[in-house]
Write a protein that holds these residues in place. Structure first.
Motif, PDB file in Angstrom:
ATOM      1  N   SER A  66       0.833  -1.196   0.000  1.00 21.29           N
ATOM      2  CA  SER A  66       0.000   0.000   0.000  1.00 21.29           C
ATOM      3  C   SER A  66       0.871   1.250   0.000  1.00 21.29           C
ATOM      4  CB  SER A  66      -0.892   0.001   1.246  1.00 21.29           C
ATOM      5  OG  SER A  66      -1.448   1.277   1.475  1.00 21.29           O
ATOM      6  N   LEU A  85      -0.660   4.005   1.111  1.00 26.45           N
ATOM      7  CA  LEU A  85      -1.289   4.770   2.194  1.00 26.45           C
ATOM      8  C   LEU A  85      -0.813   4.311   3.567  1.00 26.45           C
ATOM      9  CD1 LEU A  85      -5.002   5.009   0.965  1.00 26.45           C
ATOM     10  CD2 LEU A  85      -3.220   6.733   0.804  1.00 26.45           C
ATOM     11  N   THR A 124      -8.671   6.831   5.589  1.00 23.07           N
ATOM     12  CA  THR A 124      -8.448   6.829   4.143  1.00 23.07           C
ATOM     13  C   THR A 124      -8.745   5.423   3.629  1.00 23.07           C
ATOM     14  OG1 THR A 124      -6.081   6.452   4.552  1.00 23.07           O
ATOM     15  CG2 THR A 124      -6.767   8.711   4.076  1.00 23.07           C
ATOM     16  N   GLU A 150      -8.403   2.605  -0.058  1.00 20.12           N
ATOM     17  CA  GLU A 150      -7.848   2.326  -1.378  1.00 20.12           C
ATOM     18  C   GLU A 150      -8.438   1.041  -1.921  1.00 20.12           C
ATOM     19  OE1 GLU A 150      -3.620   1.941  -1.003  1.00 20.12           O
ATOM     20  OE2 GLU A 150      -3.755   0.654   0.750  1.00 20.12           O
ATOM     21  N   TYR A 188      -7.773  -2.181  -4.749  1.00 18.69           N
ATOM     22  CA  TYR A 188      -6.882  -2.937  -5.623  1.00 18.69           C
ATOM     23  C   TYR A 188      -7.730  -3.658  -6.667  1.00 18.69           C
ATOM     24  CZ  TYR A 188      -4.042  -6.929  -7.143  1.00 18.69           C
ATOM     25  OH  TYR A 188      -3.400  -7.869  -7.892  1.00 18.69           O
ATOM     26  N   TRP A 211      -3.028  -0.499  -6.685  1.00 20.69           N
ATOM     27  CA  TRP A 211      -3.942   0.177  -5.771  1.00 20.69           C
ATOM     28  C   TRP A 211      -4.240   1.593  -6.267  1.00 20.69           C
ATOM     29  CZ3 TRP A 211      -5.942  -2.382  -1.572  1.00 20.69           C
ATOM     30  CH2 TRP A 211      -5.261  -3.536  -1.124  1.00 20.69           C
ATOM     31  N   LYS A 212      -5.423   2.109  -5.900  1.00 24.80           N
ATOM     32  CA  LYS A 212      -5.743   3.516  -6.121  1.00 24.80           C
ATOM     33  C   LYS A 212      -6.517   4.020  -4.910  1.00 24.80           C
ATOM     34  CE  LYS A 212     -10.263   3.009  -8.363  1.00 24.80           C
ATOM     35  NZ  LYS A 212     -11.121   3.359  -9.513  1.00 24.80           N
ATOM     36  N   GLU A 213      -6.310   5.268  -4.534  1.00 25.15           N
ATOM     37  CA  GLU A 213      -7.014   5.845  -3.393  1.00 25.15           C
ATOM     38  C   GLU A 213      -8.440   6.200  -3.795  1.00 25.15           C
ATOM     39  OE1 GLU A 213      -6.458   9.224   0.132  1.00 25.15           O
ATOM     40  OE2 GLU A 213      -5.040   9.133  -1.550  1.00 25.15           O
ATOM     41  N   ILE A 214      -9.390   5.974  -2.889  1.00 25.98           N
ATOM     42  CA  ILE A 214     -10.789   6.314  -3.132  1.00 25.98           C
ATOM     43  C   ILE A 214     -11.315   7.163  -1.972  1.00 25.98           C
ATOM     44  CG2 ILE A 214     -11.263   4.258  -4.507  1.00 25.98           C
ATOM     45  CD1 ILE A 214     -12.650   3.094  -1.969  1.00 25.98           C
ATOM     46  N   GLU A 267     -17.907   2.102  -5.888  1.00 26.47           N
ATOM     47  CA  GLU A 267     -16.849   2.302  -4.894  1.00 26.47           C
ATOM     48  C   GLU A 267     -17.239   3.337  -3.843  1.00 26.47           C
ATOM     49  OE1 GLU A 267     -13.285   3.067  -7.164  1.00 26.47           O
ATOM     50  OE2 GLU A 267     -13.131   0.973  -7.808  1.00 26.47           O
TER      51      GLU A 267
END
Length: 394
Positions: free
Chosen positions: A152, A154, A211, A213, A215, A222-225, A265
């Motif tokens: 990660s 984050l 926070t 994320e 995958y 991974w991307k942050e959401i 999401e």
């Protein structure tokens, strides 16, 4: 006018038969003939085999994946954390009032050291999402395949000390299939905090907004959401996947279910039925006949016994949820906790000695399952109804 019916070839019949075989047999067949290997690895065959397996889960036989762990302490005071995964095949003969079962011990080489355990955090289509030590893995126990997810961005290394330094910690993990994107996803919630003293003691902890994320298996990244929940929200259970959503039993001062739509999401909050006035407390959710269900228990100190209720969510319209009490069991003595409901009236439990028990609520009968090799006291135990598949994770 007569219709021309497509002639079924011998190869079609072979594929139809193979799609109903267990994964263990198919893994062997891949080594026998190159053409069979090509067929078994094809997405259409994987999907057909999964569909047959899902249809078969409503038969008399039920597979249950059991995760247990125990600690071995050696004479020199050193210790080792042992992880034991077992596949239980259960069959209840209602005519003879007899429970039949067999157990297959799974030897999966999880990457971990001797002091780390393995916990299940999600399950979908034969793939189990686990945390092994500091690693997140997607594992198919039927094929013995696993994939280690990238780190990660984050989750930060723990700060050495000092006030107002950001500290991040794992808060919750979910896994499932996004039907829109036709891809498997993992969602991770990160808890953030800082401390107002140099010693970083708990009483000087300052919660910060969570926070999150996601995958995706296709991109292996991974991307942050966006996540909009209270900083005092703590998912407390393994996630449950159902029809494009992940669910967690959660606390933030009160008990509720946190859901996550793998398609858009976004997170949602679902209320549990109120049972506080009766002394019962919710503490776990699981999948029951294609519905979200929750265990609710009452501990009687005077009798040293536990009673259990199972509630099933009938409907959720995005605002309100409706629930039905499905089962009442107990009081029991010597029971650590219920694990799952594997038939409409068969409750799988674990006792304080680590033994697995199946309880038939219709006749009030307890059956002890002999599942070796447990020598010391079980410190962690998880169980889920499992559908075998050949869905690849690599």
């Amino acid at each position: 006018m007569s219709q021309v019916r497509k002639t079924e070839t011998l190869e079609d019949r072979v594929v139809a038969i193979m799609s109903k075989l267990p994964p263990k047999s198919l893994m062997r067949f891949k080594c026998i003939r190159k053409s069979w290997c090509t067929v078994i690895n094809s997405p259409s065959f994987v999907a057909k085999h999964l569909s047959n397996s899902v249809d078969n889960k409503f038969s008399s036989y039920i597979f249950i994946l059991l995760n247990r762990s125990q600690v071995h302490v050696f004479p020199d005071k050193s210790w080792k954390h042992e992880v034991l995964w077992s596949m239980i095949n259960l069959f209840n003969d209602r005519v003879a009032c007899t429970l039949y079962y067999d157990v297959d011990d799974l030897n999966i080489p999880f990457p971990r050291d001797d002091h780390q355990h393995v916990l299940i955090h999600g399950y979908c289509n034969g793939i189990v999402c686990v945390i092994s030590g500091k690693n997140i893995l997607l594992c198919n126990p039927a094929t013995r395949e696993f994939r280690q997810l990238p780190d990660s961005f984050l989750l930060l290394p723990s700060p050495l000390g000092g006030k107002f330094e950001l500290e991040t910690d794992f808060g919750g993990l979910g896994f499932g299939y996004d039907c829109r994107a036709k891809d498997y996803k993992v969602v991770r919630i990160i808890e953030n905090c800082e401390y107002s003293d140099d010693e970083r003691t708990y009483y000087h902890r300052i919660p910060l907004p969570h926070t999150a994320e996601v995958y995706t298996m296709a991109t292996d990244s991974w991307k942050e959401i966006k996540i909009d929940i209270s900083s005092k929200t703590y998912p407390c259970s393994c996630s449950v996947y159902l029809k494009g959503f992940c669910y967690w039993f959660t606390r933030d001062g009160e008990e509720f279910i946190l859901s996550f739509d793998l398609g858009d999401e976004r997170f949602h909050r679902i209320q549990l039925p109120s049972r506080r006035e009766s002394g019962f407390e919710f503490y776990y959710i699981f999948l029951c006949n294609e519905s979200i269900a929750s265990f609710c228990s009452l501990y009687d100190r005077s009798q040293d016994s536990k009673s259990c209720e199972i509630w099933v969510m009938d409907d959720y319209d995005g605002v309100k949820s409706s629930w039905t009490k499905l089962l009442v069991a107990g009081p029991f003595k010597g029971i650590e906790k219920p694990l799952t409901l594997w038939k409409c009236d068969e409750l799988l439990m674990i006792d304080t000695d680590g033994r697995v028990i199946s309880y038939n609520s219709s006749i009030g009968y307890l059956s002890y399952l002999h599942i070796p090799p447990i020598i010391n006291r079980v410190i962690d135990s998880q169980a889920l109804i499992y559908v075998e598949s050949i869905v690849p994770v690599k």
